[in-house]
Design a protein around this motif. Structure first.
Motif, PDB file in Angstrom:
ATOM      1  N   SER A 204      12.711  -2.630   6.714  1.00  0.00           N
ATOM      2  CA  SER A 204      11.987  -3.356   6.241  1.00  0.00           C
ATOM      3  C   SER A 204      11.883  -4.818   5.990  1.00  0.00           C
ATOM      4  O   SER A 204      13.244  -4.861   5.907  1.00  0.00           O
ATOM      5  CB  SER A 204      11.094  -2.934   5.104  1.00  0.00           C
ATOM      6  N   HIS A 205      11.097  -5.562   5.665  1.00  0.00           N
ATOM      7  CA  HIS A 205      11.318  -7.043   4.680  1.00  0.00           C
ATOM      8  C   HIS A 205      11.361  -6.684   3.091  1.00  0.00           C
ATOM      9  O   HIS A 205      11.521  -6.163   2.378  1.00  0.00           O
ATOM     10  CB  HIS A 205      10.032  -7.558   4.727  1.00  0.00           C
ATOM     11  N   ASP A 206      12.915  -7.668   3.139  1.00  0.00           N
ATOM     12  CA  ASP A 206      13.588  -7.729   1.591  1.00  0.00           C
ATOM     13  C   ASP A 206      12.259  -7.944   0.477  1.00  0.00           C
ATOM     14  O   ASP A 206      12.160  -7.097  -0.363  1.00  0.00           O
ATOM     15  CB  ASP A 206      13.563  -8.392   1.454  1.00  0.00           C
ATOM     16  N   ALA A 207      11.101  -8.338   1.121  1.00  0.00           N
ATOM     17  CA  ALA A 207       9.943  -9.200  -0.015  1.00  0.00           C
ATOM     18  C   ALA A 207       9.375  -7.099  -0.577  1.00  0.00           C
ATOM     19  O   ALA A 207       8.294  -6.843  -1.448  1.00  0.00           O
ATOM     20  CB  ALA A 207       8.794  -9.218  -0.121  1.00  0.00           C
ATOM     21  N   PHE A 208       9.314  -7.018   1.221  1.00  0.00           N
ATOM     22  CA  PHE A 208       8.671  -5.308   0.103  1.00  0.00           C
ATOM     23  C   PHE A 208       9.432  -4.424  -0.471  1.00  0.00           C
ATOM     24  O   PHE A 208       9.178  -3.826  -1.200  1.00  0.00           O
ATOM     25  CB  PHE A 208       8.357  -4.761   2.113  1.00  0.00           C
ATOM     26  N   LYS A 209      10.796  -4.860  -0.016  1.00  0.00           N
ATOM     27  CA  LYS A 209      11.417  -3.660  -0.628  1.00  0.00           C
ATOM     28  C   LYS A 209      11.575  -4.258  -2.041  1.00  0.00           C
ATOM     29  O   LYS A 209      11.567  -3.318  -2.982  1.00  0.00           O
ATOM     30  CB  LYS A 209      13.397  -3.955  -0.496  1.00  0.00           C
ATOM     31  N   GLN A 210      11.502  -5.188  -2.246  1.00  0.00           N
ATOM     32  CA  GLN A 210      11.256  -5.713  -4.134  1.00  0.00           C
ATOM     33  C   GLN A 210      10.195  -5.420  -4.540  1.00  0.00           C
ATOM     34  O   GLN A 210      10.294  -4.762  -5.763  1.00  0.00           O
ATOM     35  CB  GLN A 210      11.141  -7.359  -4.487  1.00  0.00           C
ATOM     36  N   GLU A 211       8.963  -4.840  -3.695  1.00  0.00           N
ATOM     37  CA  GLU A 211       7.887  -4.770  -4.749  1.00  0.00           C
ATOM     38  C   GLU A 211       8.032  -3.012  -5.218  1.00  0.00           C
ATOM     39  O   GLU A 211       7.814  -2.632  -5.613  1.00  0.00           O
ATOM     40  CB  GLU A 211       6.553  -4.824  -3.126  1.00  0.00           C
ATOM     41  N   ILE A 212       8.461  -2.172  -3.561  1.00  0.00           N
ATOM     42  CA  ILE A 212       9.289  -0.783  -3.889  1.00  0.00           C
ATOM     43  C   ILE A 212       9.271  -0.433  -5.369  1.00  0.00           C
ATOM     44  O   ILE A 212       9.167   0.699  -6.174  1.00  0.00           O
ATOM     45  CB  ILE A 212       9.992  -0.302  -3.238  1.00  0.00           C
ATOM     46  N   ILE A 213      11.222  -1.484  -5.721  1.00  0.00           N
ATOM     47  CA  ILE A 213      11.343  -1.425  -6.850  1.00  0.00           C
ATOM     48  C   ILE A 213      10.032  -1.404  -8.577  1.00  0.00           C
ATOM     49  O   ILE A 213      11.101  -1.511  -9.527  1.00  0.00           O
ATOM     50  CB  ILE A 213      12.611  -1.858  -7.049  1.00  0.00           C
ATOM     51  N   LYS A 214       9.903  -2.377  -7.885  1.00  0.00           N
ATOM     52  CA  LYS A 214       9.011  -2.880  -8.820  1.00  0.00           C
ATOM     53  C   LYS A 214       7.682  -2.347  -9.485  1.00  0.00           C
ATOM     54  O   LYS A 214       7.408  -2.009 -10.381  1.00  0.00           O
ATOM     55  CB  LYS A 214       8.235  -4.012  -8.824  1.00  0.00           C
ATOM     56  N   ALA A 215       7.639  -1.330  -8.366  1.00  0.00           N
ATOM     57  CA  ALA A 215       6.449  -0.536  -9.025  1.00  0.00           C
ATOM     58  C   ALA A 215       5.980   0.266 -10.035  1.00  0.00           C
ATOM     59  O   ALA A 215       7.307   1.442  -9.911  1.00  0.00           O
ATOM     60  CB  ALA A 215       6.291   0.585  -7.436  1.00  0.00           C
ATOM     61  N   ASN A 216       5.558   0.530 -10.814  1.00  0.00           N
ATOM     62  CA  ASN A 216       4.989   1.706 -11.888  1.00  0.00           C
ATOM     63  C   ASN A 216       4.647   2.783 -11.543  1.00  0.00           C
ATOM     64  O   ASN A 216       3.620   2.836 -10.279  1.00  0.00           O
ATOM     65  CB  ASN A 216       4.840   1.377 -13.539  1.00  0.00           C
ATOM     66  N   GLU A 217       4.297   4.154 -12.295  1.00  0.00           N
ATOM     67  CA  GLU A 217       3.525   5.075 -12.038  1.00  0.00           C
ATOM     68  C   GLU A 217       2.181   4.878 -12.711  1.00  0.00           C
ATOM     69  O   GLU A 217       1.611   3.157 -12.794  1.00  0.00           O
ATOM     70  CB  GLU A 217       3.423   5.872 -13.523  1.00  0.00           C
ATOM     71  N   GLY A 218       1.325   4.919 -11.250  1.00  0.00           N
ATOM     72  CA  GLY A 218       0.030   4.700 -10.560  1.00  0.00           C
ATOM     73  C   GLY A 218      -0.068   3.029 -10.094  1.00  0.00           C
ATOM     74  O   GLY A 218      -1.263   2.571 -10.124  1.00  0.00           O
ATOM     75  N   ASP A 219       0.763   3.211  -9.416  1.00  0.00           N
ATOM     76  CA  ASP A 219       0.902   1.054  -8.591  1.00  0.00           C
ATOM     77  C   ASP A 219       0.379   2.091  -7.261  1.00  0.00           C
ATOM     78  O   ASP A 219       0.278   1.194  -6.754  1.00  0.00           O
ATOM     79  CB  ASP A 219       1.727   0.626  -8.944  1.00  0.00           C
ATOM     80  N   THR A 220       0.585   3.343  -6.648  1.00  0.00           N
ATOM     81  CA  THR A 220      -0.283   3.258  -5.566  1.00  0.00           C
ATOM     82  C   THR A 220      -1.623   4.304  -5.993  1.00  0.00           C
ATOM     83  O   THR A 220      -1.699   5.067  -6.648  1.00  0.00           O
ATOM     84  CB  THR A 220       0.728   4.336  -5.181  1.00  0.00           C
ATOM     85  N   HIS A 221      -2.187   3.784  -4.150  1.00  0.00           N
ATOM     86  CA  HIS A 221      -3.390   5.026  -4.249  1.00  0.00           C
ATOM     87  C   HIS A 221      -3.699   5.459  -2.879  1.00  0.00           C
ATOM     88  O   HIS A 221      -3.056   4.649  -1.614  1.00  0.00           O
ATOM     89  CB  HIS A 221      -4.331   3.658  -4.576  1.00  0.00           C
ATOM     90  N   LEU A 222      -3.898   7.229  -2.921  1.00  0.00           N
ATOM     91  CA  LEU A 222      -4.522   7.544  -1.405  1.00  0.00           C
ATOM     92  C   LEU A 222      -5.825   6.597  -0.863  1.00  0.00           C
ATOM     93  O   LEU A 222      -7.243   6.729  -1.900  1.00  0.00           O
ATOM     94  CB  LEU A 222      -4.277   8.588  -1.807  1.00  0.00           C
ATOM     95  N   THR A 223      -5.625   6.546  -0.359  1.00  0.00           N
ATOM     96  CA  THR A 223      -7.311   5.724   0.093  1.00  0.00           C
ATOM     97  C   THR A 223      -7.969   6.096   2.053  1.00  0.00           C
ATOM     98  O   THR A 223      -6.841   5.901   2.909  1.00  0.00           O
ATOM     99  CB  THR A 223      -7.209   4.334  -0.384  1.00  0.00           C
TER     100      THR A 223
END
Length: 313
Positions: A204-223
């Motif tokens: 995966s792209h490094d920018a996506f990897k950075q988003e993963i490690i920045k993510a906090n509780e509640g930052d994802t959603h099933l849709t």
């Protein structure tokens, strides 16, 4: 460490790397296998010739067992399976479809078959289809998910009491303590996705990897349940989806909004605005990008420490 999963795959640790689209190429799969787990190539985002290339490179990079994850609704499924058999891959994880379709064909070629499910109902159907093991995935997981929204904590003990074959737990698992908890609940091992997506070897792209490690509780959603349930990081595209729901969008309108190539755009090309950023709730526990070997070693270290500390509870 000996258990049914280690014996089934001939691996050192019962840690399986999820076959995530746009993340799980040969570099990640071989690194996980070399570290003592089981690496999987994610074929769902690959054309048949690309999968052939990844299998050959993985075979050159490791002498340890590895496998291929194949979504059964993939449009070129016959070509994928033919190439897997021809190239001598010995482990296949199937998902997103009927396990009866390919299980016996693969097993006749000496291939171990594992199917991914999100409910007891489909776990039983998979066992009846003759698969060698099951992955039960809770709705904390990233990417495409079950509609039932059953959490890993509830799903694993329920599936464990209904099946006799080896069971892998998946969904939100990023640490050794979580691994131990799942095994206490009846799993024989774990399949880990998000934690391996944030590694140096992930494709995966490094920018996506950075988003993963920045993510906090509640930052994802099933849709997007009307199409295929998917857990995403809440970015601009996700906001567009929520606005479409607020305006009463039809299934066809949601499909038009999704379009084609959103996952590739987000995870592989690094478009954090318009792309799909598929990741699990376990991302809130991931704080750095490390090697796949470090993931395996740290999980096993924490697992063993937590196991030894149980006597004090």
């Amino acid at each position: 460490m000996a258990n049914r999963i280690n014996s089934l795959f001939n691996i050192k640790y019962p840690i399986i790397q999820g076959g995530m689209i746009w993340n799980s190429g040969w570099k990640l799969a071989s690194a996980v296998s070399n570290a003592g787990g089981l690496g999987l190539i994610g074929s769902g985002s690959m054309y048949p010739d690309v999968l052939v290339e990844h299998i050959k490179k993985c075979q050159a990079a490791t002498d340890k067992p590895f496998g291929v994850n194949v979504p059964l609704m993939y449009p070129s499924i016959e070509e994928h399976m033919e190439n897997i058999i021809k190239l001598g891959v010995k482990i296949v994880f199937t998902s997103a479809g009927n396990p009866k379709a390919w299980t016996s064909t693969l097993q006749k070629e000496g291939i171990t078959v594992v199917h991914v499910v999100s409910s007891v109902k489909f776990a039983l159907k998979s066992q009846e289809a003759g698969v060698d093991a099951i992955v039960a995935e809770g709705f904390e997981a990233g990417g495409h998910n079950g509609r039932e929204e059953t959490t890993t904590l509830c799903l694993i003990p329920d599936v464990a009491k209904h099946i006799d074959i080896p069971l892998l737990a998946a969904g939100g698992i990023s640490t050794g303590k979580q691994m131990l908890a799942c095994m206490v609940l009846g799993a024989d091992g774990v399949q880990v996705g998000s934690r391996f997506a944030a590694t140096h070897e992930a494709s995966s792209h490094d920018a996506f990897k950075q988003e993963i490690i920045k993510a906090n509780e509640g930052d994802t959603h099933l849709t997007l349940k009307e199409l295929a349930p998917v857990r995403l990081i809440k970015n601009n595209f996700w906001q567009q989806v929520q606005q479409a729901y607020a305006e009463g969008a039809t299934k066809e309108e949601l499909q038009a909004l999704l379009g084609r190539g959103r996952a590739k755009k987000g995870m592989f090309e690094g478009d954090l605005v318009e792309g799909e950023l598929e990741i699990g709730q376990g991302s809130s526990l991931i704080n750095e990008i490390i090697s796949a070997e470090e993931v395996v070693n740290s999980m096993m270290k924490e697992f063993n420490e937590a196991k030894n500390n149980l006597v004090n509870i």
